[in-house]
Motif scaffolding. Structure first.
Motif, PDB file in Angstrom:
ATOM      1  N   MET A 104       0.817  -1.194   0.000  1.00  0.00           N
ATOM      2  CA  MET A 104       0.000   0.000   0.000  1.00  0.00           C
ATOM      3  C   MET A 104       0.864   1.262   0.000  1.00  0.00           C
ATOM      4  O   MET A 104       0.662   2.171  -0.790  1.00  0.00           O
ATOM      5  CB  MET A 104      -0.920   0.014   1.213  1.00  0.00           C
ATOM      6  N   ILE A 105       1.829   1.334   0.912  1.00  0.00           N
ATOM      7  CA  ILE A 105       2.796   2.433   0.930  1.00  0.00           C
ATOM      8  C   ILE A 105       4.158   1.795   0.701  1.00  0.00           C
ATOM      9  O   ILE A 105       4.668   1.073   1.549  1.00  0.00           O
ATOM     10  CB  ILE A 105       2.775   3.193   2.267  1.00  0.00           C
ATOM     11  N   GLY A 106       4.761   2.063  -0.451  1.00  0.00           N
ATOM     12  CA  GLY A 106       6.000   1.378  -0.804  1.00  0.00           C
ATOM     13  C   GLY A 106       7.261   2.171  -0.590  1.00  0.00           C
ATOM     14  O   GLY A 106       8.333   1.602  -0.368  1.00  0.00           O
ATOM     15  N   ARG A 107       7.148   3.501  -0.656  1.00  0.00           N
ATOM     16  CA  ARG A 107       8.333   4.329  -0.471  1.00  0.00           C
ATOM     17  C   ARG A 107       7.907   5.707   0.003  1.00  0.00           C
ATOM     18  O   ARG A 107       6.866   6.233  -0.421  1.00  0.00           O
ATOM     19  CB  ARG A 107       9.117   4.458  -1.779  1.00  0.00           C
ATOM     20  N   LEU A 108       8.719   6.301   0.881  1.00  0.00           N
ATOM     21  CA  LEU A 108       8.452   7.643   1.375  1.00  0.00           C
ATOM     22  C   LEU A 108       9.719   8.478   1.291  1.00  0.00           C
ATOM     23  O   LEU A 108      10.807   7.997   1.607  1.00  0.00           O
ATOM     24  CB  LEU A 108       7.969   7.609   2.832  1.00  0.00           C
ATOM     25  N   ARG A 109       9.545   9.724   0.882  1.00  0.00           N
ATOM     26  CA  ARG A 109      10.652  10.672   0.882  1.00  0.00           C
ATOM     27  C   ARG A 109      10.196  11.908   1.648  1.00  0.00           C
ATOM     28  O   ARG A 109       9.162  12.491   1.336  1.00  0.00           O
ATOM     29  CB  ARG A 109      11.051  11.065  -0.533  1.00  0.00           C
ATOM     30  N   GLY A 110      10.954  12.280   2.650  1.00  0.00           N
ATOM     31  CA  GLY A 110      10.573  13.441   3.448  1.00  0.00           C
ATOM     32  C   GLY A 110      11.675  13.865   4.390  1.00  0.00           C
ATOM     33  O   GLY A 110      12.807  13.378   4.313  1.00  0.00           O
ATOM     34  N   VAL A 111      11.336  14.749   5.286  1.00  0.00           N
ATOM     35  CA  VAL A 111      12.299  15.303   6.235  1.00  0.00           C
ATOM     36  C   VAL A 111      12.239  14.533   7.555  1.00  0.00           C
ATOM     37  O   VAL A 111      11.151  14.287   8.081  1.00  0.00           O
ATOM     38  CB  VAL A 111      12.010  16.796   6.491  1.00  0.00           C
ATOM     39  N   VAL A 112      13.396  14.152   8.052  1.00  0.00           N
ATOM     40  CA  VAL A 112      13.466  13.467   9.340  1.00  0.00           C
ATOM     41  C   VAL A 112      13.186  14.484  10.449  1.00  0.00           C
ATOM     42  O   VAL A 112      13.962  15.414  10.666  1.00  0.00           O
ATOM     43  CB  VAL A 112      14.846  12.822   9.556  1.00  0.00           C
ATOM     44  N   VAL A 113      12.072  14.297  11.138  1.00  0.00           N
ATOM     45  CA  VAL A 113      11.677  15.218  12.205  1.00  0.00           C
ATOM     46  C   VAL A 113      12.234  14.771  13.546  1.00  0.00           C
ATOM     47  O   VAL A 113      12.716  15.575  14.347  1.00  0.00           O
ATOM     48  CB  VAL A 113      10.137  15.332  12.288  1.00  0.00           C
ATOM     49  N   THR A 158      15.034   9.074   2.211  1.00  0.00           N
ATOM     50  CA  THR A 158      14.124   8.207   1.449  1.00  0.00           C
ATOM     51  C   THR A 158      14.143   6.820   2.066  1.00  0.00           C
ATOM     52  O   THR A 158      15.213   6.259   2.309  1.00  0.00           O
ATOM     53  CB  THR A 158      14.545   8.124  -0.027  1.00  0.00           C
ATOM     54  N   LEU A 159      12.964   6.281   2.328  1.00  0.00           N
ATOM     55  CA  LEU A 159      12.854   4.952   2.921  1.00  0.00           C
ATOM     56  C   LEU A 159      11.913   4.087   2.104  1.00  0.00           C
ATOM     57  O   LEU A 159      10.871   4.554   1.629  1.00  0.00           O
ATOM     58  CB  LEU A 159      12.329   5.046   4.359  1.00  0.00           C
ATOM     59  N   TYR A 160      12.287   2.829   1.931  1.00  0.00           N
ATOM     60  CA  TYR A 160      11.399   1.836   1.325  1.00  0.00           C
ATOM     61  C   TYR A 160      10.612   1.202   2.468  1.00  0.00           C
ATOM     62  O   TYR A 160      11.188   0.826   3.487  1.00  0.00           O
ATOM     63  CB  TYR A 160      12.208   0.803   0.546  1.00  0.00           C
ATOM     64  N   THR A 161       9.314   1.088   2.319  1.00  0.00           N
ATOM     65  CA  THR A 161       8.469   0.756   3.457  1.00  0.00           C
ATOM     66  C   THR A 161       7.679  -0.533   3.274  1.00  0.00           C
ATOM     67  O   THR A 161       7.451  -1.002   2.159  1.00  0.00           O
ATOM     68  CB  THR A 161       7.476   1.909   3.748  1.00  0.00           C
ATOM     69  N   HIS A 162       7.266  -1.083   4.414  1.00  0.00           N
ATOM     70  CA  HIS A 162       6.397  -2.255   4.458  1.00  0.00           C
ATOM     71  C   HIS A 162       5.278  -1.944   5.437  1.00  0.00           C
ATOM     72  O   HIS A 162       5.538  -1.578   6.592  1.00  0.00           O
ATOM     73  CB  HIS A 162       7.180  -3.488   4.910  1.00  0.00           C
TER      74      HIS A 162
END
Length: 204
Positions: A1-10, A46-50
């Motif tokens: 459903m969510i395969g990859r996210l790119r964003g700022v590490v908070v 950028t993280l690849y997600t499960h």
């Protein structure tokens, strides 16, 4: 459903992190091998997600590259290995070391990881061997930078130590063992991620 996210590490609180993606904060759990390669808070990653859906929770797991995510997905298909144990395995040793343990029938090393007894180690070796035939070592697509040895994002060394102990407990280690392991490797100025890395290495 969510395969990859790119964003700022908070925020980084191993094994959890908060990633801001266009104003939406995603809570992600990641193995320490991924944490070691994360940039500082305020920088982009950028993280690849499960994505895992349970009756009582929806959990998102993040990995530095596709290969590590694939190993995690293969691990959790083994009978008796859930996401939490999969995370502990990938935190306790690098992916290539785990693959060597499987190919070499090295159950003794696997049993040093929290939550893995002799039977689970033997099951991992039997069920994972054929699934890892095509495994080839590769660098993270985000780079393989060494973790910082000096700079700490926490306000004090005491907080870094507490965060490191809490992270090990979250990964399945007993409080007493976690405190002892961190106490044996702590030095002034070390970030919590580096304390965890040194402690895990020492315990293996």
């Amino acid at each position: 459903m969510i395969g990859r996210l790119r964003g700022v590490v908070v925020e980084k609180r191993p094994p959890q992190l908060l990633l801001d993606v266009n104003g939406v904060g995603y809570e992600i759990e990641a193995p320490m091998t991924t944490f070691y390669r994360l940039p500082d808070e305020g920088q982009e990653a950028t993280l690849y997600t499960h994505f895992v859906v349970r009756e009582d929770a929806q959990l998102l797991y993040g990995f530095g590259d596709r290969k590590e995510r694939q190993l995690f997905r293969t691990l959790i298909r083994v009978n008796g290995v859930g996401p939490k144990l999969g995370l502990a395995i990938l935190s306790g040793m690098e992916s290539d070391m785990f693959v060597r343990c499987v190919h070499d029938d090295d159950s003794a090393t696997l049993t040093r990881l929290p939550g893995i007894g002799k039977k689970t180690a033997e099951r991992l070796i039997v069920e994972m061997r054929d699934r890892l035939d095509d495994w080839a070592p590769e660098l993270s697509e985000a780079g393989a930078a060494s973790p910082s040895l000096v700079v700490s994002n926490t306000p004090s060394d005491r907080v870094a130590v507490q965060d490191a102990i809490s992270a090990l407990v979250s990964l399945g280690y007993r409080q007493q063992d976690a405190s002892k392991a961190i106490g044996a490797v702590k030095e002034d100025g070390l970030a919590s991620e580096e304390l965890i890395r040194r402690a895990l290495k020492a315990m293996m």
